[in-house]
Motif scaffolding. Sequence first.
Motif, mmCIF file in Angstrom:
data_model
loop_
_atom_site.group_PDB
_atom_site.id
_atom_site.type_symbol
_atom_site.label_atom_id
_atom_site.label_comp_id
_atom_site.label_asym_id
_atom_site.label_seq_id
_atom_site.Cartn_x
_atom_site.Cartn_y
_atom_site.Cartn_z
ATOM 1 N N SER A 93 0.825 -1.213 0.000
ATOM 2 C CA SER A 93 0.000 0.000 0.000
ATOM 3 C C SER A 93 0.854 1.255 0.000
ATOM 4 C CB SER A 93 -0.933 0.000 1.216
ATOM 5 O OG SER A 93 -1.870 -1.054 1.148
ATOM 6 N N TYR A 94 1.891 1.267 0.816
ATOM 7 C CA TYR A 94 2.745 2.451 0.896
ATOM 8 C C TYR A 94 3.643 2.606 -0.326
ATOM 9 C CZ TYR A 94 1.493 3.608 5.715
ATOM 10 O OH TYR A 94 0.805 3.994 6.839
ATOM 11 N N LEU A 95 3.959 1.506 -0.994
ATOM 12 C CA LEU A 95 4.878 1.551 -2.136
ATOM 13 C C LEU A 95 4.158 1.540 -3.485
ATOM 14 C CD1 LEU A 95 7.772 -0.800 -0.954
ATOM 15 C CD2 LEU A 95 7.579 1.690 -0.777
ATOM 16 N N PHE A 96 2.820 1.662 -3.482
ATOM 17 C CA PHE A 96 2.030 1.753 -4.714
ATOM 18 C C PHE A 96 2.107 0.467 -5.540
ATOM 19 C CE2 PHE A 96 3.655 5.981 -3.644
ATOM 20 C CZ PHE A 96 2.483 6.714 -3.550
ATOM 21 N N LEU A 97 2.254 -0.677 -4.894
ATOM 22 C CA LEU A 97 2.356 -1.949 -5.597
ATOM 23 C C LEU A 97 1.015 -2.679 -5.556
ATOM 24 C CD1 LEU A 97 5.816 -3.126 -4.201
ATOM 25 C CD2 LEU A 97 5.333 -2.051 -6.420
ATOM 26 N N PRO A 98 0.663 -3.396 -6.617
ATOM 27 C CA PRO A 98 -0.628 -4.086 -6.650
ATOM 28 C C PRO A 98 -0.695 -5.218 -5.636
ATOM 29 C CG PRO A 98 0.693 -4.682 -8.565
ATOM 30 C CD PRO A 98 1.415 -3.565 -7.879
ATOM 31 N N HIS A 99 -1.837 -5.330 -4.977
ATOM 32 C CA HIS A 99 -2.023 -6.346 -3.934
ATOM 33 C C HIS A 99 -3.514 -6.609 -3.800
ATOM 34 C CE1 HIS A 99 -2.102 -8.202 0.065
ATOM 35 N NE2 HIS A 99 -0.813 -8.441 -0.087
ATOM 36 N N TYR A 100 -3.893 -7.879 -3.670
ATOM 37 C CA TYR A 100 -5.307 -8.220 -3.506
ATOM 38 C C TYR A 100 -5.762 -7.900 -2.089
ATOM 39 C CZ TYR A 100 -5.194 -10.834 -7.917
ATOM 40 O OH TYR A 100 -5.089 -11.184 -9.239
ATOM 41 N N ASP A 101 -6.951 -7.294 -1.971
ATOM 42 C CA ASP A 101 -7.524 -7.090 -0.645
ATOM 43 C C ASP A 101 -8.368 -8.302 -0.261
ATOM 44 O OD1 ASP A 101 -9.896 -6.890 -2.057
ATOM 45 O OD2 ASP A 101 -10.228 -4.769 -1.626
ATOM 46 N N LEU A 102 -9.069 -8.224 0.854
ATOM 47 C CA LEU A 102 -9.852 -9.370 1.328
ATOM 48 C C LEU A 102 -11.050 -9.669 0.443
ATOM 49 C CD1 LEU A 102 -9.766 -8.721 5.192
ATOM 50 C CD2 LEU A 102 -8.202 -10.099 3.789
ATOM 51 N N GLY A 103 -11.413 -8.712 -0.406
ATOM 52 C CA GLY A 103 -12.514 -8.929 -1.342
ATOM 53 C C GLY A 103 -12.044 -9.380 -2.708
ATOM 54 N N ALA A 104 -10.754 -9.722 -2.811
ATOM 55 C CA ALA A 104 -10.143 -10.219 -4.053
ATOM 56 C C ALA A 104 -10.052 -9.148 -5.134
ATOM 57 C CB ALA A 104 -10.903 -11.440 -4.585
ATOM 58 N N GLY A 117 -1.188 3.670 -8.211
ATOM 59 C CA GLY A 117 -0.232 2.680 -8.689
ATOM 60 C C GLY A 117 0.065 2.879 -10.168
ATOM 61 N N TYR A 118 -0.973 3.203 -10.939
ATOM 62 C CA TYR A 118 -0.766 3.502 -12.353
ATOM 63 C C TYR A 118 -0.025 4.819 -12.530
ATOM 64 C CZ TYR A 118 -3.840 -0.288 -13.915
ATOM 65 O OH TYR A 118 -4.386 -1.514 -14.180
ATOM 66 N N ILE A 119 -0.394 5.819 -11.733
ATOM 67 C CA ILE A 119 0.243 7.131 -11.862
ATOM 68 C C ILE A 119 1.744 7.040 -11.585
ATOM 69 C CG2 ILE A 119 0.397 9.432 -10.832
ATOM 70 C CD1 ILE A 119 -1.888 9.060 -12.790
ATOM 71 N N MET A 120 2.113 6.318 -10.521
ATOM 72 C CA MET A 120 3.543 6.186 -10.208
ATOM 73 C C MET A 120 4.273 5.406 -11.305
ATOM 74 S SD MET A 120 4.006 7.972 -7.561
ATOM 75 C CE MET A 120 5.655 7.509 -7.021
ATOM 76 N N LEU A 121 3.593 4.438 -11.915
ATOM 77 C CA LEU A 121 4.177 3.729 -13.051
ATOM 78 C C LEU A 121 4.425 4.697 -14.202
ATOM 79 C CD1 LEU A 121 4.939 1.158 -14.695
ATOM 80 C CD2 LEU A 121 2.499 0.981 -15.288
#
Length: 341
Positions: A93-104, A117-121
């Motif tokens: 979350s802090y590093l703008f990396l993709p990660h699944y939440d508890l709702g998938a 995450g897209y903007i930082m990319l």
Amino acid sequence: MIFHIREFVHAHSDTVHLAFSAAPGFHLFLAISGFILVYITQPHDTPMNFMLKRTVRIVPLYWTATTLALGMALLKPWLFQDADTSLSSIISSYLFLPHYDLGADIQPILFVGWTLGYIMLFYLLFSLTLFVPEQYQIPSAILMTLGVIAGAHLLPNGAYREFYGDPILVEFAMGCIIGLILRQSHVQDFVRRTPMWPFVLIGLAGFALAMKLDWEGWGKIATYAPPSALLVFACAGQDLFRQPLKNKMVSVGGQISYGIFLIHPLLISVVGVAVFNITGNDWVATALMFVVIIPLTTVLAYLSFRYFETPSNTWLRRTLRLSNKPPKSVRQVQIPSQPGT
């Protein structure tokens, strides 16, 4: 903000249905992002200088809002039911990396942050283009964007493949192309002698059609990208080469929009749970959410911009000795200088 209020209402009510889609806004957002990066890049920028200038604008408020969301998720889990508070999720979350939440879903703890995450990319890709000669920078950004999409599909199934392999990234490249097109003198002449409002109307009609079709994958890009391109082209052309819109409310709205984007999720959970529990009436609770959240978010975003975002950005730029020259309108355009953005 309106879309997320709608989503909260639908999740907590069986009787209220609000017809509203945020899809046009996000597709437009990606196209604007590509155009803006072309617009603000300066010849003297170095890759590190460019990346740091963008980062110090994005990070302070996002990390602050993420920390508040994390605290709320740990103390009152029902406020952010899908938030994954595991260590890997916190780091992602802090590093703008993709990660699944508890709702998938691929969402950080502060769920709206997935777009960042897209903007930082995009910032990273564009900073890398500054290593090549100026005339090759935009083509390089476009090719790298397409390369990210293709390369992601070589990864094993998971958040990284799904996130970076999404064809929606093409719309960022499209925004870069619009910026490149508006540098051409013959296009500038065309814009100066041609009213832009018909392009806006066609773009809005295109969005209406795209929402009606509601296609997925590349079909979604095929229906949303053209109207997004028309709107960005028309509005940028109007502002740069015809008569700029000089409206204080619009200007302030642009300044506080980042704060609105990050603050409203924190309020929706707290206010939404409170009004639904107190009123016991879904329609009254829905009305109260709009009446309370929209103005309160706006006020907090203004205070954030004036007393947190601007001072922190100024201090970080000074501390890191970053260039603070105002961005030019569009490189090499023969028009009177425009205000910075």
